[in-house]
Design a protein around this motif. Structure first.
Motif, PDB file in Angstrom:
ATOM      1  N   GLU A 364       0.827  -1.202   0.000  1.00 53.34           N
ATOM      2  CA  GLU A 364       0.000   0.000   0.000  1.00 53.34           C
ATOM      3  C   GLU A 364       0.865   1.257   0.000  1.00 53.34           C
ATOM      4  O   GLU A 364       0.594   2.215  -0.740  1.00 53.34           O
ATOM      5  CB  GLU A 364      -0.903  -0.010   1.230  1.00 53.34           C
ATOM      6  N   THR A 367       2.192   1.805  -3.469  1.00 57.21           N
ATOM      7  CA  THR A 367       1.167   2.335  -4.367  1.00 57.21           C
ATOM      8  C   THR A 367       0.900   3.807  -4.104  1.00 57.21           C
ATOM      9  O   THR A 367       0.723   4.600  -5.033  1.00 57.21           O
ATOM     10  CB  THR A 367      -0.133   1.526  -4.226  1.00 57.21           C
ATOM     11  N   GLN A 421      -6.497  -0.193 -10.836  1.00 55.32           N
ATOM     12  CA  GLN A 421      -6.326   0.348  -9.487  1.00 55.32           C
ATOM     13  C   GLN A 421      -7.668   0.819  -8.938  1.00 55.32           C
ATOM     14  O   GLN A 421      -8.484   1.406  -9.666  1.00 55.32           O
ATOM     15  CB  GLN A 421      -5.335   1.514  -9.511  1.00 55.32           C
ATOM     16  N   TYR A 422      -7.889   0.578  -7.672  1.00 61.65           N
ATOM     17  CA  TYR A 422      -9.139   0.990  -7.014  1.00 61.65           C
ATOM     18  C   TYR A 422      -9.342   2.500  -7.121  1.00 61.65           C
ATOM     19  O   TYR A 422      -8.418   3.283  -6.912  1.00 61.65           O
ATOM     20  CB  TYR A 422      -9.107   0.575  -5.538  1.00 61.65           C
ATOM     21  N   ARG A 490     -11.491  -5.056   1.126  1.00 64.75           N
ATOM     22  CA  ARG A 490     -10.066  -5.211   0.846  1.00 64.75           C
ATOM     23  C   ARG A 490      -9.875  -6.291  -0.216  1.00 64.75           C
ATOM     24  O   ARG A 490     -10.674  -7.223  -0.304  1.00 64.75           O
ATOM     25  CB  ARG A 490      -9.298  -5.565   2.123  1.00 64.75           C
ATOM     26  N   TRP A 493      -5.306  -8.462   0.463  1.00 61.80           N
ATOM     27  CA  TRP A 493      -4.731  -7.915   1.701  1.00 61.80           C
ATOM     28  C   TRP A 493      -4.194  -9.061   2.551  1.00 61.80           C
ATOM     29  O   TRP A 493      -4.779  -9.479   3.534  1.00 61.80           O
ATOM     30  CB  TRP A 493      -5.769  -7.099   2.448  1.00 61.80           C
ATOM     31  N   THR A 510      -4.270  -4.198  -8.726  1.00 63.86           N
ATOM     32  CA  THR A 510      -3.431  -3.754  -7.614  1.00 63.86           C
ATOM     33  C   THR A 510      -4.125  -4.031  -6.280  1.00 63.86           C
ATOM     34  O   THR A 510      -5.268  -3.612  -6.080  1.00 63.86           O
ATOM     35  CB  THR A 510      -3.155  -2.243  -7.729  1.00 63.86           C
ATOM     36  N   PHE A 512      -5.528  -3.576  -2.609  1.00 64.43           N
ATOM     37  CA  PHE A 512      -5.989  -2.300  -2.048  1.00 64.43           C
ATOM     38  C   PHE A 512      -6.878  -2.556  -0.844  1.00 64.43           C
ATOM     39  O   PHE A 512      -7.315  -3.671  -0.559  1.00 64.43           O
ATOM     40  CB  PHE A 512      -6.772  -1.510  -3.104  1.00 64.43           C
ATOM     41  N   THR A 514     -10.278  -0.130   0.995  1.00 68.57           N
ATOM     42  CA  THR A 514     -11.055   1.107   0.875  1.00 68.57           C
ATOM     43  C   THR A 514     -11.032   1.912   2.161  1.00 68.57           C
ATOM     44  O   THR A 514     -11.440   3.072   2.176  1.00 68.57           O
ATOM     45  CB  THR A 514     -12.516   0.795   0.511  1.00 68.57           C
TER      46      THR A 514
END
Length: 525
Positions: A364, A367, A421-422, A490, A493, A510, A512, A514
């Protein structure tokens, strides 16, 4: 001449001093270049390139190449520097450097120059990667040039190193960075221009070791880090550690004899202590010993594969990693040159239920760096790792994913280069609707036709495995009957997540989350 003993000693000391002065003057007078400047080097095309070296203080230096001539004078310490006008891509060129002596650099090319940096996964050689035999026997690329910087850890800035530029051959490529080579080879095959690769990676290195110490000491965010190291520097005694090790070694030898006599298994040999003062984690050690001798050499950009050694301090890495990149850019004086990195791969045991993960937090932090600095990019390889080996052998795809960034962003090649990507989340009843950016030809699945790798939680922050469904080119619906009102989703994760979402070009989604709930590495220095 008969002299009293004290006078003989004095005479001898004076003679030695005179010889030292003479030798120093001769050394100063000698025209020298740093190792980064030499035969077979590649100069970055399309820009001015500094060349520098040492001579006698006040000595006039003239540098000539391809019809251009530049003149300068060595300063009081003997250092001189000129800046070449841009050279047309190709070559070979000869560069003549004249003072009281003369040096001619031969077989110099103009093309694209990239630094290949980081820790062991960047240092990992072609010879230890997948299909090493095939890759090595076909590595005949005379217009790809390689140079490696040795591992020197020191607090004193170094001006040169023991190394030289060499054309890429089966002999020279075997021990070169596999990620660097595959990245450079893809550029060469696509662009058909000379490629220069500088490998300075050091296995096990921490990011803080790559940063100018003064900058670290001036930044309040790293106060805890620097105080911890100041205590180590004050208290560590390597001689004492070696004495304790030698005692353990003697005890081990005795235990081995007893074990052999009794027909029992031999105990494991104790490991010698590593000196942290000369190692790859001490702040600025690698900056001084490895990076400093190359700072200022004309480059296109940097590729980077590191983070494993900083995973336990992932929140700190949010600040440290972009801080390091900016430090390099400031000192190179080449503006915001491209800097692309590899996100950490999947590693360690798979876990069936949601859990905290320092590696997820480090990914994370990596990113996040893309939103903090321009001309940066991340190659996601969450699908290429190996659970039982921190060094995945598939370096070819790693190099290609980095090359996609460079080809698209720096060379105008029209290809999909970035992992999805989110972007955002909306909640409708017990379902979370996720929207994604950079989906290329659209979201897709690998291996099975149901998305896996998602977890979901309500306000209680208790995550459970979730069901998911692709509902559009860039949207995924996520839910669980155990969570009535989603507060966070997630994906990937975990240290080694089980997942399968990618774009149609095969670049993985990717990992991620939230939410921004406090992680397990927060506050660690």
């Amino acid at each position: 001449m008969n002299c009293p003993p004290t006078k003989q000693l004095l005479a001898a000391l004076l003679m030695l001093a005179s010889l030292n002065i003479l030798n120093n003057r001769q050394a100063q007078a000698e025209l020298k270049l740093p190792a980064i400047i030499g035969d077979h080097m590649v100069l970055q095309q399309g820009q001015k390139n500094p060349l520098w070296g040492w001579a006698e203080p006040g000595e006039k230096i003239t540098v000539s190449v391809n019809g251009q001539t530049h003149t300068t004078t060595a300063d009081a310490k003997g250092k001189w520097k000129v800046t070449l006008d841009p050279l047309k891509v190709g070559g070979p060129y000869e560069i003549t450097i004249k003072g009281k002596e003369s040096i001619t650099l031969k077989d110099v090319l103009a093309g694209e120059v990239w630094i290949c940096s980081g820790q062991s996964n960047m240092a990992w050689p072609v010879a230890a990667s997948n299909d090493a035999d095939l890759e090595i026997m076909t590595a005949n690329y005379p217009k790809i040039r390689l140079i490696s910087v040795p591992q020197v850890g020191t607090q004193e800035p170094q001006d040169t190193f023991n190394g030289k530029w060499e054309p890429c051959t089966p002999q020279t490529v075997a021990n070169f960075s596999a990620v660097g080579y595959f990245f450079g080879r893809q550029l060469y095959q696509t662009l058909n221009v000379p490629i220069g690769l500088i490998d300075n990676a050091w296995g096990g290195s921490a990011a803080e070791a790559w940063v100018n110490r003064k900058r670290l000491e001036e930044e309040p965010a790293f106060k805890g880090l620097m105080e911890r190291w100041q205590q180590t520097e004050k208290n560590y005694d390597h001689d004492k550690s070696m004495a304790a090790y030698n005692k353990r070694l003697d005890q081990w030898k005795t235990a081995v004899k007893k074990a052999k006599t009794a027909g029992k298994p031999v105990p494991r040999r104790p490991r010698p202590p590593r000196n942290p003062l000369t190692g790859n984690q001490r702040p600025s050690n690698i900056y001084n010993g490895v990076l400093h001798p190359t700072i200022g050499y004309g480059i296109k950009g940097v590729i980077w594969y590191q983070g494993e050694s900083n995973a336990s301090r992932a929140y700190q890495y949010r600040k440290l990693f972009p801080f390091m990149i900016q430090n390099w850019r400031d000192e190179w004086n080449q503006g915001d040159f491209p800097f692309y990195w590899v996100q950490l791969a999947d590693f360690r045991s798979e876990k069936p239920e949601p859990a905290d993960s320092d590696w997820a937090e480090l990914r994370e932090a990596q990113t996040m760096t893309m939103s903090k600095l321009p001309n940066t990019g991340e190659a996601v390889i969450i699908d290429l790792g190996e659970a039982i080996d921190i060094h995945p052998k598939n370096k070819l795809d790693v190099g290609k994913r980095l090359a996609r960034w460079a080809l698209a962003k720096d060379y105008g090649v029209k290809i999909v280069y970035r992992s999805p990507q989110y972007k955002s989340m909306e909640v409708e009843g017990n379902k979370a609707i996720l929207t994604f950016d950079h989906v290329g030809g659209g979201l897709d699945l690998f291996d099975i036709n149901t998305p896996v790798g998602f977890t979901i939680a309500g306000a209680d922050k208790k995550f459970v495995n979730a069901s998911a469904k692709i509902i559009g080119k860039n949207k995924i619906e996520v839910w669980s009957d155990a969570v009535a009102k989603p507060a966070s989703v997630r994906y990937g994760w975990a240290d080694n997540p089980i997942l399968n979402v990618q774009n149609k070009e095969g670049l993985p989604l990717t990992p991620f989350r939230t939410d921004d709930w406090t992680g397990i590495t927060a506050g660690k220095h």
